[in-house]
Design a protein around this motif. Structure first.
Motif, PDB file in Angstrom:
ATOM      1  N   THR A  75     -25.201  43.680  18.513  1.00 24.51           N
ATOM      2  CA  THR A  75     -25.534  44.045  17.135  1.00 24.51           C
ATOM      3  C   THR A  75     -25.993  42.822  16.355  1.00 24.51           C
ATOM      4  O   THR A  75     -26.982  42.865  15.607  1.00 24.51           O
ATOM      5  N   GLU A  84     -29.496  41.727  17.681  1.00 20.37           N
ATOM      6  CA  GLU A  84     -30.575  42.636  17.301  1.00 20.37           C
ATOM      7  C   GLU A  84     -30.901  42.564  15.808  1.00 20.37           C
ATOM      8  O   GLU A  84     -32.036  42.805  15.410  1.00 20.37           O
ATOM      9  N   ASN A  85     -29.914  42.214  14.992  1.00 19.32           N
ATOM     10  CA  ASN A  85     -30.136  42.156  13.548  1.00 19.32           C
ATOM     11  C   ASN A  85     -30.509  40.773  13.033  1.00 19.32           C
ATOM     12  O   ASN A  85     -31.249  40.658  12.054  1.00 19.32           O
ATOM     13  N   LYS A 103     -34.652  38.350  14.757  1.00 19.26           N
ATOM     14  CA  LYS A 103     -35.779  39.259  14.588  1.00 19.26           C
ATOM     15  C   LYS A 103     -37.110  38.560  14.379  1.00 19.26           C
ATOM     16  O   LYS A 103     -38.140  39.009  14.866  1.00 19.26           O
ATOM     17  N   SER A 134     -30.419  42.669  28.350  1.00 18.79           N
ATOM     18  CA  SER A 134     -30.958  42.988  27.018  1.00 18.79           C
ATOM     19  C   SER A 134     -31.198  41.721  26.221  1.00 18.79           C
ATOM     20  O   SER A 134     -32.210  41.591  25.515  1.00 18.79           O
ATOM     21  N   LEU A 173     -34.679  40.077  24.707  1.00 20.53           N
ATOM     22  CA  LEU A 173     -34.792  39.680  23.306  1.00 20.53           C
ATOM     23  C   LEU A 173     -35.247  38.233  23.174  1.00 20.53           C
ATOM     24  O   LEU A 173     -36.146  37.919  22.371  1.00 20.53           O
TER      25      LEU A 173
END
Length: 249
Positions: free
Chosen positions: A150, A153-154, A157, A178, A182
């Motif tokens: 979390t 992903e936040n 960016k 994952s 990213l």
């Protein structure tokens, strides 16, 4: 690239004979950094080494030198520069590109970057969940791995300066994959990432630069030549070749 090189100016160093010449200046990788500096050649850089090799000390100092809190958090966080720095973070400087210089000199609210430190991540996440500029999800209700993802992903960016210290601590195999995806996307977008890790999965990120840290100091290498990768290959092929040494009397 935002940062091209990290170095310690000679005039900021204490004399090697003074009582101020102490940890971490006597750690081999720090000693080499002091003498030579460390260049960054690709958008994603991994520092790989054993416990105690100094890779986390380097990442922590890189964070402070860039203006991030050594305990973790996002760029531009208020009051971060009022806290005492580590000895290396106090001395370390960066040579930056023109883009990197603009990134660092921009207004506090527009700076993009984050330092994710596994040791302090959980307490910090619980403290800022729901606050403006972070994430709305309640990480306290998630598993450790879910909460880490979390954050990534936040917070990871936009093109910015991102540092991670052993982010694999709470991640499964799939979650590591994952994170690889990213970091690769971020590097392609113009961001710069420096990550200290024990994970051969993370270190396999395509196009990444790998610096092995140890008693020798630090040196560039390839994924195939990492001692870490060699050990995992041998272990997965024949676990008993390793386990018999620690289980047999």
């Amino acid at each position: 690239m935002l940062a091209r090189r990290a170095y310690v100016p000679t005039e900021l160093l204490p004399s090697r004979t003074s009582n101020r010449w102490q940890w971490p200046l006597d750690v081999p990788c720090v000693d080499q950094l002091v003498k030579e500096g460390m260049s960054f050649e690709r958008p994603v850089t991994f520092l790989v080494g054993e416990n105690g090799s100094g890779k986390s000390t380097l990442v922590e100092a890189f964070a402070e030198a860039w203006g991030l809190d050594a305990r973790g958090g996002r760029a531009g966080r208020k009051y971060v520069n009022d806290r005492p720095k580590t000895p290396l973070g106090e001395m370390l400087k960066f040579e930056t590109s023109a883009l990197g210089a603009r990134h660092r000199s921009g207004t506090r609210t527009k700076r993009r970057g984050y330092f994710h430190r596994a040791e302090t991540a959980f307490g910090f996440m619980n403290a800022v969940s729901g606050m403006q500029g972070y994430w709305e999800d309640d990480t306290d209700a998630m598993s450790h791995g879910e909460s880490f993802l979390t954050v990534f992903e936040n917070m990871f960016k936009e093109p910015g300066f991102y540092l991670l210290d052993e982010p694999e601590a709470a991640l499964s195999f799939q979650s590591c994959m994952s994170l690889v995806a990213l970091m690769h996307r971020l590097g392609e977008s113009g961001a710069q990432i420096i990550c200290a890790t024990h994970s051969p999965l993370l270190a396999s990120t395509p196009g990444a630069d790998i610096i092995e840290v140890g008693d020798h100091g630090f040196r560039r290498t390839t994924w195939d030549d990492l001692a870490l990768v060699d050990h995992w290959r041998r272990f997965m092929t024949s676990p008993t070749a390793y386990l018999r040494y620690i289980t047999e009397e």
